[in-house]
Scaffold this active site. Sequence first.
Site, mmCIF file in Angstrom:
data_model
loop_
_atom_site.group_PDB
_atom_site.id
_atom_site.type_symbol
_atom_site.label_atom_id
_atom_site.label_comp_id
_atom_site.label_asym_id
_atom_site.label_seq_id
_atom_site.Cartn_x
_atom_site.Cartn_y
_atom_site.Cartn_z
ATOM 1 N N ASP A 75 -33.758 5.967 -14.768
ATOM 2 C CA ASP A 75 -33.439 6.763 -14.466
ATOM 3 C C ASP A 75 -33.841 7.602 -15.089
ATOM 4 O O ASP A 75 -32.697 8.304 -16.098
ATOM 5 C CB ASP A 75 -31.913 7.358 -13.932
ATOM 6 C CG ASP A 75 -31.448 8.427 -13.328
ATOM 7 O OD1 ASP A 75 -32.709 9.422 -13.130
ATOM 8 O OD2 ASP A 75 -30.030 9.059 -13.386
ATOM 9 N N SER A 133 0.785 -0.979 -0.079
ATOM 10 C CA SER A 133 0.588 -0.139 -0.273
ATOM 11 C C SER A 133 1.187 0.968 0.277
ATOM 12 O O SER A 133 1.845 1.124 1.010
ATOM 13 C CB SER A 133 -1.438 0.305 1.331
ATOM 14 O OG SER A 133 -2.239 0.802 0.954
ATOM 15 N N LYS A 159 -17.131 8.630 -19.253
ATOM 16 C CA LYS A 159 -17.198 8.353 -17.973
ATOM 17 C C LYS A 159 -16.022 8.227 -16.943
ATOM 18 O O LYS A 159 -15.614 7.008 -16.787
ATOM 19 C CB LYS A 159 -18.720 7.673 -17.493
ATOM 20 C CG LYS A 159 -19.368 7.898 -16.025
ATOM 21 C CD LYS A 159 -20.237 6.581 -16.274
ATOM 22 C CE LYS A 159 -21.230 6.388 -14.781
ATOM 23 N NZ LYS A 159 -22.128 6.152 -14.948
ATOM 24 N N ALA A 165 -3.009 4.597 -1.456
ATOM 25 C CA ALA A 165 -4.111 3.508 -2.075
ATOM 26 C C ALA A 165 -4.864 4.462 -0.174
ATOM 27 O O ALA A 165 -5.927 3.812 0.030
ATOM 28 C CB ALA A 165 -3.269 2.656 -1.314
#
EC number: 2.7.11.1
Length: 459
Positions: free
Chosen positions: A281, A110, A184, A114
């Site tokens: 939606d 890590s 996106k 992170a």
Amino acid sequence: MEEDYQQPRFTIGRQSSMAPEKIPEPSVHSEEEVFEDGEEIDGGVRLMYLANEGDIEGIKELIDSGIDANYRDIDDRTALHVAACQGLKDVVELLLDRKAEVDPKDRWGSTPFADAIFYKNIDVIKILEIHGAKHPMAPMHVKTAREVPEYEINPSELDFTQSKEITKGTYCMAMWRGIQVAVKKLDDEVLSDDDQVRKFHDELALLQRLRHPNIVQFLGAVTQSNPMMIVTEYLPRGDLRELLKRKGQLKPATAVRYALDIARGMSYLHEIKGDPIIHRDLEPSNILRDDSGHLKVADFGVSKLVTVKEDKPFTCQDISCRYIAPEVFTSEEYDTKADVFSFALIVQEMIEGRMPFAEKEDSEASEAYAGKHRPLFKAPSKNYPHGLKTLIEECWHEKPAKRPTFREIIKRLESILHHMGHKRQWRMRPLTCFQNFEHKKKHNWDLSSHDGSSSGSHL
């Protein structure tokens, strides 16, 4: 003989995001409580302690005295790891200014970046990014080249230099292989959120299945590095919401044609082989316009498969409450007919030129639907082609089973559009006949005048 030096372990505060057992945050201790009297304190451990406590002056003093800003304990954790876990942005900035490595890995692999993502410390994430921190491995990363999906896009091929935000801030425009695309991104702060990653994965799996003229086209995705991204076709003419804001009421013929586009896209989703898809939606911001003037249904981030019963109360965080069906709002079991309800509201809005229950907040509008109230028809009757108002009322029926399917809706709309065209032709014919009559009358008069003149010349 002296004992071998044992590297100390720092166990105060939040631990590594990848440690098998994360020690809970203890209550705040003073330095005297942590280190016993007479104990020789390792300078590096003291640095980690001061980083945990946010003691800026103490950190400066220690580093100035020669303590290495990159000191590591037995778990290879550094003071930057500690500060990132605790969300102490001032300490993070100070350590980086004092030459602390931005991406050191602890024994579990890590990094401070992170850890900051895991503990959702947004300010620290931004600081580390500015200093060049590398994104941790993507949650959908695969181990071998064979496992890389066919749709995978190399992120280096995406050019964001002229990027602009589109569709509610969820998507942005970029260039990919010479064409404009919509991208996106999965935000850094949600990478550690299993639910958000699952939603991203579900949307990706869903988009791969979709091929229809009235559905936004999926082009590919970035899943083997961060940030993960979905890439779709870019429609520069914007969404239906923008159009309605700009124009207000649409012409009846335009509204019916748009309604047909939406219905065709939704019918495809509801009748797709395998599992039908509930959009959930469906609202003007998620309906885009292409260059030919047709509409395409977009944004499947909260779509569901088949029949759904939510296991937790509904909230308005993910979707627009103004267009949702009552059964969704009240967390009852719902199916494809929930989209039919939303469709009815959109069609009425195109004719009326104003949002359903525009005077109410989104959640208040949903409560009104649940209370069996519906938006009023205020536009002149002539604005509603014959049969359209009845269709809208059937589509927002309080009982989902009474609402028509999109296949039925398409037939009804085609009939309405045909009737409108026939009626327009009928109106034009008398005018054409009248124009022909006037032309013939004038022609005959000219001939009569000519004959009279000719006769006179022979006298």
